[in-house]
Design an enzyme around this catalytic site. Structure first.
Site, PDB file in Angstrom:
ATOM      1  CG  ASN A 161      -0.184   0.456   2.212  1.00  0.00           C
ATOM      2  OD1 ASN A 161       0.315   0.544   3.404  1.00  0.00           O
ATOM      3  ND2 ASN A 161      -0.745  -1.389   3.234  1.00  0.00           N
ATOM      4  CG  ASP A 219      -5.476  -7.100  13.930  1.00  0.00           C
ATOM      5  OD1 ASP A 219      -4.834  -6.026  15.116  1.00  0.00           O
ATOM      6  OD2 ASP A 219      -6.703  -6.548  13.532  1.00  0.00           O
TER       7      ASP A 219
END
Ligand code: CTP
Length: 406
Positions: A212, A310
């Site tokens: 990203n 996560d």
């Protein structure tokens, strides 16, 4: 500018590193400081007072008999004005002199005459590696620290004499960062802060992957601000090309799984965890060992994805966090409805503090605006450069830690 309003006395002693003091003088001034240069006779063999006067825009002082001062006491007047005295370069001889409290030239006289409670002395040694390693120099360094001086350390590398080793003066930009850090309040002293930063890269094959647009700038700024605030800092960085902040230990990782593994290894040492990384949410189900080739048929590869662990939620669930030994701070990169998303994300990740920001507006930029969300509501830190924001965030975290232990 980080040194606005600060008046620095820059002392030069005899050493080839005097050439770097010229650059340092400029760097201090660019950050808003005023600089009064004081040179020993030996320093003037290496660089002229004319150069230093031109760069500092002030007459240079070299002698304790300088009659320009109305009371003829430059050592008193100059030291009383200073917010800090920085000796760069500081020779082995000058360290020995300071140690003994000798005062037979203006600079040493001024160091001895300085009010110790309000004019700190910072020392940037510079010498040949044998001189640096000599027990006398090491002993002097230890004693100077015990006497209240701040030793800024030395660099390692090729020396002017042709030898290689420890003892070079730190580079001007390194010294500048150290001086700026010196003036920051030490609100996180005694804490160990773990920071994640940057994107992760999830390999499709050896030459391709998904990632990203995170630049890592916010996380690096948080690491720097925490270090300036006196914490021990470990920065776990995804693939970014940013310089490691001074005094920060950096661990480079590529994928989310590597970032999690590194965090789990470091977390037992940490008292604060700040997750600024833009961790890729998914990774390809299978990463090919060899480059996937086009077969000419126009068919595109069918990629399956699995969810990444996560990292923040994993650490927030750990016994260390739930017992209160690890304070977890999350970030939220959102594109819209910041308050609503950040509030929901804080609850979902079960962290006491979540910092919301608009991702597309900040990725790669040098500035940002933050929204701090906790159980009581939210507070905005208005748009500013990322280091200024990081310092405010660090101060906020420190205040929360202090009130939790009060
Ligand atoms: N985070 C993490 N590990 C992940 C995903 C996110 O540690 N696999 C952390 C980030 O570092 C950040 C926080 O969780 O501190 C929120 O990240 P963000 O990308 O905003 O949210 P996501 O959890 O990915 O949720 P969504 O994509 O739904 O917004």
């Amino acid at each position: 500018m980080d040194l606005n309003g600060k008046h620095i006395v820059l002392g030069l002693t005899g050493g080839i590193a005097c050439y770097k003091a010229a650059e340092l003088c400029r760097a201090l001034i660019k950050q808003g400081a005023t600089v009064q240069v004081v040179m020993t006779e030996a320093a003037a063999q290496f660089i002229t007072p004319v150069t230093m006067q031109a760069l500092s825009n002030r007459p240079v002082f070299t002698s304790q008999w300088d009659a320009r001062e109305p009371n003829n006491m430059p050592h008193i007047n100059i030291s009383r004005e200073a917010d800090a005295i920085l000796i760069a370069p500081c020779s082995a001889d000058f360290m020995a002199k300071l140690l003994h409290g000798r005062a037979d030239d203006l600079l040493s006289l001024m160091c001895l005459a300085r009010p110790m409670d309000r004019v700190p002395l910072l020392i940037a040694p510079a010498m040949n590696r044998e001189m640096w390693a000599h027990p006398a120099t090491q002993r002097n360094m230890t004693q100077l620290k015990a006497d209240g001086a701040t030793l800024l350390g030395v660099g390692n590398g090729l020396q002017a004499c042709g030898e290689t080793g420890d003892g070079r003066m730190l580079e001007p930009q390194e010294l500048l960062q150290d001086v700026i850090a010196f003036f920051q309040p030490k609100v996180l002293a005694g804490h160990h802060v773990l920071v994640t930063a940057g994107p992760t890269f999830e390999a499709i094959d050896p030459v391709r992957g998904i990632t990203n647009l995170s630049s890592g700038k916010m996380g690096f700024a948080v690491a720097r601000a925490a270090q300036e605030a006196g914490a021990t800092v470990t920065l776990i960085a995804g693939p970014v090309a940013l310089a490691t902040p001074r005094g920060v230990s950096r661990i480079d990782v590529v994928s989310a799984q590597e970032m999690l593994d590194a965090c789990l290894r470091q977390a037992p040492l940490a008292s604060v965890f700040v997750a600024t990384a833009a961790v890729a949410d998914w990774r390809p189900e299978n990463s090919a060992q060899q480059k996937i080739k086009k077969d000419g048929s126009g068919q595109v590869p069918q990629l399956g994805f699995v969810e990444n662990p996560d990292i923040l939620a994993t650490l927030a669930k750990s016994a260390r966090a739930t017992s209160g030994a690890l304070y977890c701070v999350g970030f939220a990169a959102e594109s819209h409805d910041l308050l609503a998303h950040a509030t929901a994300k804080r609850a979902r990740k079960n962290v006491p503090l979540l910092v919301g920001n608009i991702g597309p507006a900040t990725f790669g930029q040098d500035d940002n605006a933050l929204l701090l969300v906790d159980v009581n509501g939210s507070r905005e830190i208005p748009r500013n450069n990322k280091l200024a924001l990081a310092r405010q965030l660090v101060a906020d975290i420190a205040a929360r830690l202090a009130s939790a232990t009060a």
